[in-house]
Design a protein around this motif. Structure first.
Motif, PDB file in Angstrom:
ATOM      1  N   LYS A  88       0.852  -1.186   0.000  1.00 30.61           N
ATOM      2  CA  LYS A  88       0.000   0.000   0.000  1.00 30.61           C
ATOM      3  C   LYS A  88       0.890   1.239   0.000  1.00 30.61           C
ATOM      4  CE  LYS A  88      -3.852  -2.196   2.467  1.00 30.61           C
ATOM      5  NZ  LYS A  88      -4.747  -2.138   3.661  1.00 30.61           N
ATOM      6  N   PRO A  89       1.208   1.770  -1.182  1.00 29.83           N
ATOM      7  CA  PRO A  89       2.071   2.957  -1.254  1.00 29.83           C
ATOM      8  C   PRO A  89       1.452   4.137  -0.503  1.00 29.83           C
ATOM      9  CG  PRO A  89       1.749   1.969  -3.417  1.00 29.83           C
ATOM     10  CD  PRO A  89       0.794   1.288  -2.500  1.00 29.83           C
ATOM     11  N   ASN A  90       2.290   4.826   0.250  1.00 28.60           N
ATOM     12  CA  ASN A  90       1.828   5.938   1.060  1.00 28.60           C
ATOM     13  C   ASN A  90       2.799   7.104   0.879  1.00 28.60           C
ATOM     14  OD1 ASN A  90       1.669   7.658   3.582  1.00 28.60           O
ATOM     15  ND2 ASN A  90      -0.036   6.262   3.959  1.00 28.60           N
ATOM     16  N   VAL A  91       2.262   8.230   0.401  1.00 27.28           N
ATOM     17  CA  VAL A  91       3.115   9.387   0.140  1.00 27.28           C
ATOM     18  C   VAL A  91       3.739   9.907   1.428  1.00 27.28           C
ATOM     19  CG1 VAL A  91       3.181  11.726  -0.778  1.00 27.28           C
ATOM     20  CG2 VAL A  91       1.740  10.007  -1.880  1.00 27.28           C
ATOM     21  N   LYS A  92       2.946  10.002   2.481  1.00 26.81           N
ATOM     22  CA  LYS A  92       3.442  10.553   3.748  1.00 26.81           C
ATOM     23  C   LYS A  92       4.579   9.714   4.303  1.00 26.81           C
ATOM     24  CE  LYS A  92       1.973  12.017   8.361  1.00 26.81           C
ATOM     25  NZ  LYS A  92       3.136  11.369   8.995  1.00 26.81           N
ATOM     26  N   GLN A  93       4.437   8.386   4.250  1.00 24.32           N
ATOM     27  CA  GLN A  93       5.488   7.529   4.775  1.00 24.32           C
ATOM     28  C   GLN A  93       6.765   7.645   3.938  1.00 24.32           C
ATOM     29  OE1 GLN A  93       4.161   3.544   5.435  1.00 24.32           O
ATOM     30  NE2 GLN A  93       6.036   2.900   6.481  1.00 24.32           N
ATOM     31  N   CYS A  94       6.602   7.780   2.622  1.00 28.12           N
ATOM     32  CA  CYS A  94       7.770   7.976   1.760  1.00 28.12           C
ATOM     33  C   CYS A  94       8.479   9.282   2.103  1.00 28.12           C
ATOM     34  CB  CYS A  94       7.351   7.971   0.291  1.00 28.12           C
ATOM     35  SG  CYS A  94       6.916   6.354  -0.359  1.00 28.12           S
ATOM     36  N   HIS A 111      11.826  13.710  -2.236  1.00 26.58           N
ATOM     37  CA  HIS A 111      10.587  13.024  -1.854  1.00 26.58           C
ATOM     38  C   HIS A 111       9.926  12.393  -3.073  1.00 26.58           C
ATOM     39  CE1 HIS A 111      10.340  16.184   1.634  1.00 26.58           C
ATOM     40  NE2 HIS A 111      11.336  15.325   1.778  1.00 26.58           N
ATOM     41  N   LEU A 112       9.888  13.145  -4.156  1.00 24.64           N
ATOM     42  CA  LEU A 112       9.264  12.642  -5.380  1.00 24.64           C
ATOM     43  C   LEU A 112      10.065  11.491  -5.968  1.00 24.64           C
ATOM     44  CD1 LEU A 112       7.023  12.990  -7.492  1.00 24.64           C
ATOM     45  CD2 LEU A 112       8.489  14.624  -8.680  1.00 24.64           C
ATOM     46  N   MET A 113      11.398  11.570  -5.877  1.00 25.07           N
ATOM     47  CA  MET A 113      12.236  10.500  -6.412  1.00 25.07           C
ATOM     48  C   MET A 113      11.970   9.176  -5.699  1.00 25.07           C
ATOM     49  SD  MET A 113      16.410  10.148  -6.471  1.00 25.07           S
ATOM     50  CE  MET A 113      16.637  11.854  -6.965  1.00 25.07           C
ATOM     51  N   LEU A 114      11.851   9.226  -4.377  1.00 28.16           N
ATOM     52  CA  LEU A 114      11.603   8.005  -3.612  1.00 28.16           C
ATOM     53  C   LEU A 114      10.213   7.448  -3.899  1.00 28.16           C
ATOM     54  CD1 LEU A 114      12.543   5.998  -1.488  1.00 28.16           C
ATOM     55  CD2 LEU A 114      11.710   7.556   0.284  1.00 28.16           C
ATOM     56  N   ALA A 133      10.114   5.931  -7.390  1.00 26.38           N
ATOM     57  CA  ALA A 133      10.784   4.627  -7.429  1.00 26.38           C
ATOM     58  C   ALA A 133       9.888   3.542  -6.850  1.00 26.38           C
ATOM     59  CB  ALA A 133      12.104   4.689  -6.673  1.00 26.38           C
ATOM     60  N   LEU A 134       9.154   3.868  -5.788  1.00 25.72           N
ATOM     61  CA  LEU A 134       8.243   2.899  -5.178  1.00 25.72           C
ATOM     62  C   LEU A 134       7.122   2.526  -6.150  1.00 25.72           C
ATOM     63  CD1 LEU A 134       7.221   1.257  -2.758  1.00 25.72           C
ATOM     64  CD2 LEU A 134       6.065   3.323  -1.949  1.00 25.72           C
ATOM     65  N   LEU A 135       6.516   3.527  -6.789  1.00 21.83           N
ATOM     66  CA  LEU A 135       5.456   3.248  -7.761  1.00 21.83           C
ATOM     67  C   LEU A 135       6.003   2.475  -8.952  1.00 21.83           C
ATOM     68  CD1 LEU A 135       3.484   6.633  -7.798  1.00 21.83           C
ATOM     69  CD2 LEU A 135       2.961   4.551  -6.518  1.00 21.83           C
TER      70      LEU A 135
END
Length: 236
Positions: A58-64, A174-177, A180-182
């Protein structure tokens, strides 16, 4: 297939590479996202920064962003001096490219390589871009280029360069991480789809062969029965 195995193999290679220069794995910290890589890092005895197994599902922007900020603070404080990401880049449904990318420090040369083929109308000036133009431009274009004044890269930045970069660089990291996850999740779904499609095709092929074998056996049994009937009639 080898989706997770390829990531783990590259991780092992990177750990061995740094172990030679650092004299061991004590100074290597891993942020494992996903169950497979978390299990492997635990078996390898590496220092793990935390539990991020749920983030892969479950990708989460805040956690990233929290992870990126933690890494940024450690980098600024000097606790770590280099950060690399290992993930699969989603190129297409049938192609996932295993990628090793530097997260920190930011490598500007990699970004400049992407602009190597820009023309003179570009606002980006770089040594590589000018060399490319000189090699590939025609004689007329080269003559015209000599008469054109070089692009002005003396830009005015408001309020100032440090303020702008202090806002943009963290957002970029932040966007790079998160990207990469997505990318990795999309690649995993594609790999699963290809693996299931291959398994389905193999199952269909096995069913076709078994059906053909069944029909041959059934036809042979019918033929034997007919031969027995005909043989009995002749004997009678």
């Amino acid at each position: 297939g080898g989706f997770n195995a390829n990531v783990i193999r590259l991780l092992q290679h990177i750990v061995d590479e740094y172990s030679e220069s650092l004299g061991g794995t004590d100074n290597i910290v891993v942020y494992p996202i996903g169950r497979k890589v978390a299990e492997k890092t635990a078996k390898m005895g590496l220092h793990v920064a935390g539990d991020f197994t749920g983030l892969a599902e479950k990708p989460n922007v805040k956690q990233c962003i929290d992870i990126a900020r933690e890494i940024e603070q450690k980098f600024v404080s000097g606790e770590i001096d280099r950060v690399e990401m290992v993930y699969h880049h989603f190129k297409s449904a049938g192609s996932q490219i295993l990628t090793r990318k530097t997260f920190l420090p930011i490598d500007i040369t990699e970004e400049l390589k992407r602009d190597r083929t820009r023309d003179l109308n570009s606002t980006v000036t770089s040594k590589e871009a000018q060399e490319y133009l000189k090699k590939n431009a025609s004689a007329a274009e080269q003559k015209q280029e000599e008469n054109v004044r070089p692009l002005n890269d003396n830009f005015i930045v408001e309020p100032d360069m440090n303020t702008v970069l202090s806002q943009l660089i963290p957002k970029y990291l932040h966007l790079m991480l998160y990207t990469a996850l997505l990318d990795s999740i999309a690649s995993e779904h594609a790999a699963r789809m290809v693996a299931m499609q291959t398994a389905t095709d193999n199952a269909d092929e096995i069913l076709r062969e078994l059906n053909l074998q069944y029909n041959k056996s059934r036809q042979q049994a019918i033929t034997n029965e007919l031969l027995d009937i005909v043989g009995g009639s002749v004997n009678n």
